[in-house]
Design a protein around this motif. Structure first.
Motif, PDB file in Angstrom:
ATOM      1  N   MET B  45       0.854  -1.176   0.000  1.00  0.00           N
ATOM      2  CA  MET B  45       0.000   0.000   0.000  1.00  0.00           C
ATOM      3  C   MET B  45       0.893   1.229   0.000  1.00  0.00           C
ATOM      4  O   MET B  45       1.723   1.364   0.888  1.00  0.00           O
ATOM      5  CB  MET B  45      -0.851   0.039   1.271  1.00  0.00           C
ATOM      6  CG  MET B  45      -2.162  -0.705   1.211  1.00  0.00           C
ATOM      7  SD  MET B  45      -2.007  -2.505   1.334  1.00  0.00           S
ATOM      8  CE  MET B  45      -3.754  -2.965   1.216  1.00  0.00           C
ATOM      9  N   ALA B  46       0.712   2.117  -0.984  1.00  0.00           N
ATOM     10  CA  ALA B  46       1.558   3.312  -1.048  1.00  0.00           C
ATOM     11  C   ALA B  46       0.774   4.370  -1.793  1.00  0.00           C
ATOM     12  O   ALA B  46       0.474   4.196  -2.966  1.00  0.00           O
ATOM     13  CB  ALA B  46       2.858   3.002  -1.767  1.00  0.00           C
ATOM     14  N   HIS B  47       0.439   5.460  -1.108  1.00  0.00           N
ATOM     15  CA  HIS B  47      -0.466   6.435  -1.717  1.00  0.00           C
ATOM     16  C   HIS B  47       0.168   7.799  -1.992  1.00  0.00           C
ATOM     17  O   HIS B  47      -0.527   8.734  -2.383  1.00  0.00           O
ATOM     18  CB  HIS B  47      -1.716   6.612  -0.857  1.00  0.00           C
ATOM     19  CG  HIS B  47      -1.419   7.162   0.517  1.00  0.00           C
ATOM     20  ND1 HIS B  47      -1.052   6.370   1.567  1.00  0.00           N
ATOM     21  CD2 HIS B  47      -1.430   8.419   0.988  1.00  0.00           C
ATOM     22  CE1 HIS B  47      -0.862   7.121   2.632  1.00  0.00           C
ATOM     23  NE2 HIS B  47      -1.076   8.372   2.311  1.00  0.00           N
ATOM     24  N   ALA B  48       1.479   7.925  -1.792  1.00  0.00           N
ATOM     25  CA  ALA B  48       2.123   9.201  -2.108  1.00  0.00           C
ATOM     26  C   ALA B  48       2.304   9.304  -3.618  1.00  0.00           C
ATOM     27  O   ALA B  48       2.758   8.346  -4.254  1.00  0.00           O
ATOM     28  CB  ALA B  48       3.480   9.300  -1.410  1.00  0.00           C
ATOM     29  N   GLU B  50       4.514  10.766  -4.991  1.00  0.00           N
ATOM     30  CA  GLU B  50       5.952  10.685  -5.225  1.00  0.00           C
ATOM     31  C   GLU B  50       6.430   9.260  -5.540  1.00  0.00           C
ATOM     32  O   GLU B  50       7.544   9.077  -6.018  1.00  0.00           O
ATOM     33  CB  GLU B  50       6.714  11.210  -3.994  1.00  0.00           C
ATOM     34  CG  GLU B  50       6.676  12.717  -3.813  1.00  0.00           C
ATOM     35  CD  GLU B  50       5.351  13.226  -3.249  1.00  0.00           C
ATOM     36  OE1 GLU B  50       4.508  12.385  -2.848  1.00  0.00           O
ATOM     37  OE2 GLU B  50       5.135  14.444  -3.221  1.00  0.00           O
ATOM     38  N   GLU B  51       5.629   8.265  -5.203  1.00  0.00           N
ATOM     39  CA  GLU B  51       6.099   6.891  -5.426  1.00  0.00           C
ATOM     40  C   GLU B  51       5.042   5.951  -5.988  1.00  0.00           C
ATOM     41  O   GLU B  51       5.346   4.785  -6.268  1.00  0.00           O
ATOM     42  CB  GLU B  51       6.664   6.296  -4.130  1.00  0.00           C
ATOM     43  CG  GLU B  51       5.624   6.050  -3.041  1.00  0.00           C
ATOM     44  CD  GLU B  51       6.147   5.162  -1.898  1.00  0.00           C
ATOM     45  OE1 GLU B  51       7.287   4.675  -1.942  1.00  0.00           O
ATOM     46  OE2 GLU B  51       5.376   4.959  -0.941  1.00  0.00           O
ATOM     47  N   ASP B  54       6.011   4.363  -9.282  1.00  0.00           N
ATOM     48  CA  ASP B  54       7.132   3.423  -9.138  1.00  0.00           C
ATOM     49  C   ASP B  54       6.673   2.120  -8.484  1.00  0.00           C
ATOM     50  O   ASP B  54       7.128   1.038  -8.842  1.00  0.00           O
ATOM     51  CB  ASP B  54       8.245   4.034  -8.271  1.00  0.00           C
ATOM     52  CG  ASP B  54       9.042   5.081  -9.040  1.00  0.00           C
ATOM     53  OD1 ASP B  54       8.796   5.255 -10.248  1.00  0.00           O
ATOM     54  OD2 ASP B  54       9.904   5.730  -8.409  1.00  0.00           O
ATOM     55  N   MET B  55       5.791   2.243  -7.483  1.00  0.00           N
ATOM     56  CA  MET B  55       5.318   1.042  -6.792  1.00  0.00           C
ATOM     57  C   MET B  55       4.488   0.186  -7.745  1.00  0.00           C
ATOM     58  O   MET B  55       4.597  -1.051  -7.716  1.00  0.00           O
ATOM     59  CB  MET B  55       4.513   1.436  -5.555  1.00  0.00           C
ATOM     60  CG  MET B  55       4.425   0.366  -4.496  1.00  0.00           C
ATOM     61  SD  MET B  55       6.030  -0.159  -3.815  1.00  0.00           S
ATOM     62  CE  MET B  55       6.098   0.759  -2.267  1.00  0.00           C
TER      63      MET B  55
END
Lengths: 263, 263, 263
Positions: B45-48, B50-51, B54-55
């Motif tokens: 889980m990655a919600h920025a 900025e990434e 990429d994720m």
């Protein structure tokens, strides 16, 4: 309060299945949704300022909890509260962690002064802080407060013209219709994370179906805490307790409430 | 769909352990991670913004859920979806709460028009809303929708050239390879928070290992709902049900799926 | 480390009930709060930059976890860490997902260079990445790392003048007072979401009550993992395991720890 009210309001929640809008914290957000749903109501969580007012517009109660507040979330809360005020649905504010930081105190003031909060809920040290007493808090867990809690609650209720709820071993509910002391509950509640936040959600759920908000709050706490007693009886620790709490709320009968209520 | 597909894809998920990237809501984020992990896959889980792209680049599927959307999160979703499109991995969109507010509808349109969504998933009223029908929703719980749901799903699938999933008592999956009706599941699923969000995560997990996305979605739902039946059988309420659901998914055998599947 | 230290520090945590401030991720935030509370300490989570420094000021340890980082959250972490540094309380950084994206690596560097991090904690591939090795990660789950992990940990601990913890089948703790290998734990821990994040919270909790941070980290892991063994013994899958884990921590006795510890 009539002895039948907890069971009556429990039945009303299940029949009406009110939508209860939340803007709450990230730690207990799932637990709050779970408990509202277990009571048969319909929780919704939406914290964008772009929609918080609209979501309050389709709800029957609004629950605010400042546990993990940020400026954006406080803005969304204000918009939602004003929308709820306009629609005439009750607004509950859980002053979670009040007194822990200056920013929390200022944010509480902003919400209390910028909208009509119908029910202020907190533990002893949080409510004492909101009432203007000089208390030291220790994070989000309550600390000892000297003096007469019921008087503090009554004074704050009068000043803010609202209902005030202090949760603890005994819960104190002060509102226009009177003061109610709820003596249900179990010490395991203080060992598990989120039982206080869930209490605010339950109060909002019951306030969605009963106009006398002090009665709604007290009746909701009675039902919730009778279920907690049932859950704690069989639980080895806080993990099993929290899982069972949802189940006991889900299967709770009005008869079980009436038999075990203490207020 | 071949009768063996649910069991085959279950085995494939466990063997390949795909990374399934999520940008989802704060209420059910833990439940979604739990269910993906219980199936043997690797949730991230990655919600920025900025990434998020990429994720998506290291993932085998992307699951988007607008349950607690904000402008920042929608931006991150768009970046992740475009990255997933470029890489050629499937993108699932759970249109959680569509129809509840104007902002939700606009955000769904932004995602659907700004990237390629491979699978649109929702309950009856949410999908009807996305399909342009005039429906009233009640928060995040489904409301009754008049008319032929399968036709609505098929029309939306054709128009958007994607797979459409309507979850409910019977799930409808419409895609290029056909329409599948999944009749597994248990009424307890509607009593517990997050079962719909978890369904989207499961669909993403199975879509990570099978190119026919309608088959992947239907097979994933079959496996998930057979496990839910096993869990509900022994559960007293939604608390125990959710804990058992992870366990039943974890120990689910292909044989058990094949024996109990209804589609 | 003295054979009695795990049991002694367990007793100290329960007696002192330290406030452990967290800025962590949205997936496991509830699990982290639960485990700290189950140990008898007082978790608090506050990620607004407006209060993160003040909250660190009333805490006895600070735990940072970059699992769902954003620029705002990283800023709040830096402010909290600097406040913790000034107060002299230990700061734990869980480099969750390091190596998965460039943004994660840069954010770790920002935290490590902009404040004093007392304990760096991660799985094998995350710590290898922080140590400057060329590793490929697969989301948040660890990947195989070639070479001598203990040397990597020792080198990083020397370079950063801090304690380094690598969790895995065997945990490696390197600090000023020595290197400790903890051999407790159960494979079920790798099947459940959040056990790594919880480990960081436990380390922070024990670091709040013991100045030798390597001893605190190792002793905390021993207690946590003995409880995990007890929980896994009776659990059918990750759902029941996580619920039981809180319970086993809650009822864990120093005697049980001493009897089962492996280090």
């Amino acid at each position: 309060m009539n002895r039948d009210m907890p069971a009556i309001l429990l039945g009303r929640v299940r029949a009406q299945k009110p939508v209860v809008h939340h803007i709450t914290n990230w730690v207990t957000i799932a637990a709050c949704a779970d408990i509202v749903k277990a009571f048969g109501a319909s929780p919704v969580m939406a914290h964008a300022k772009e929609e918080s007012a609209d979501m309050a517009g389709i709800a029957s109660a609004l629950v605010l909890n400042i546990g993990t507040l940020t400026p954006e979330v406080i803005d969304a809360m204000l918009l939602a509260a004003k929308s709820a005020n306009k629609k005439g649905i009750p607004v509950v504010l859980d002053v979670c962690g009040a007194g822990a930081t200056k920013y929390r105190d200022e944010s509480c003031a902003k919400l209390l002064d910028g909208s009509r909060i119908d029910i202020i809920k907190g533990n002893a040290s949080e409510i004492a802080r909101i009432a203007g007493l000089d208390v030291k808090t220790k994070g989000v867990d309550s600390t000892e407060v000297k003096g007469d809690l019921a008087s503090t609650a009554a004074k704050l209720a009068r000043e803010r013209n609202c209902t005030v709820v202090i949760t603890g071993k005994e819960d104190i509910v002060c509102g226009a219709s009177g003061t109610y002391i709820v003596k249900n509950g179990h010490e395991m509640m203080a060992k598990a994370v989120g039982t206080g936040c869930m209490a605010a959600s339950v109060i909002g759920t019951f306030a969605a179906v009963e106009k006398d908000l002090a009665v709604a709050a007290a009746a909701g706490l009675v039902c919730y805490e009778v279920a907690a007693e049932n859950a704690a009886m069989k639980a080895k620790g806080p993990g099993e307790f929290k899982s069972r709490l949802s189940d006991e709320v889900y299967i709770l009968s009005g008869e079980n409430v009436s038999r075990n209520q203490k207020f």
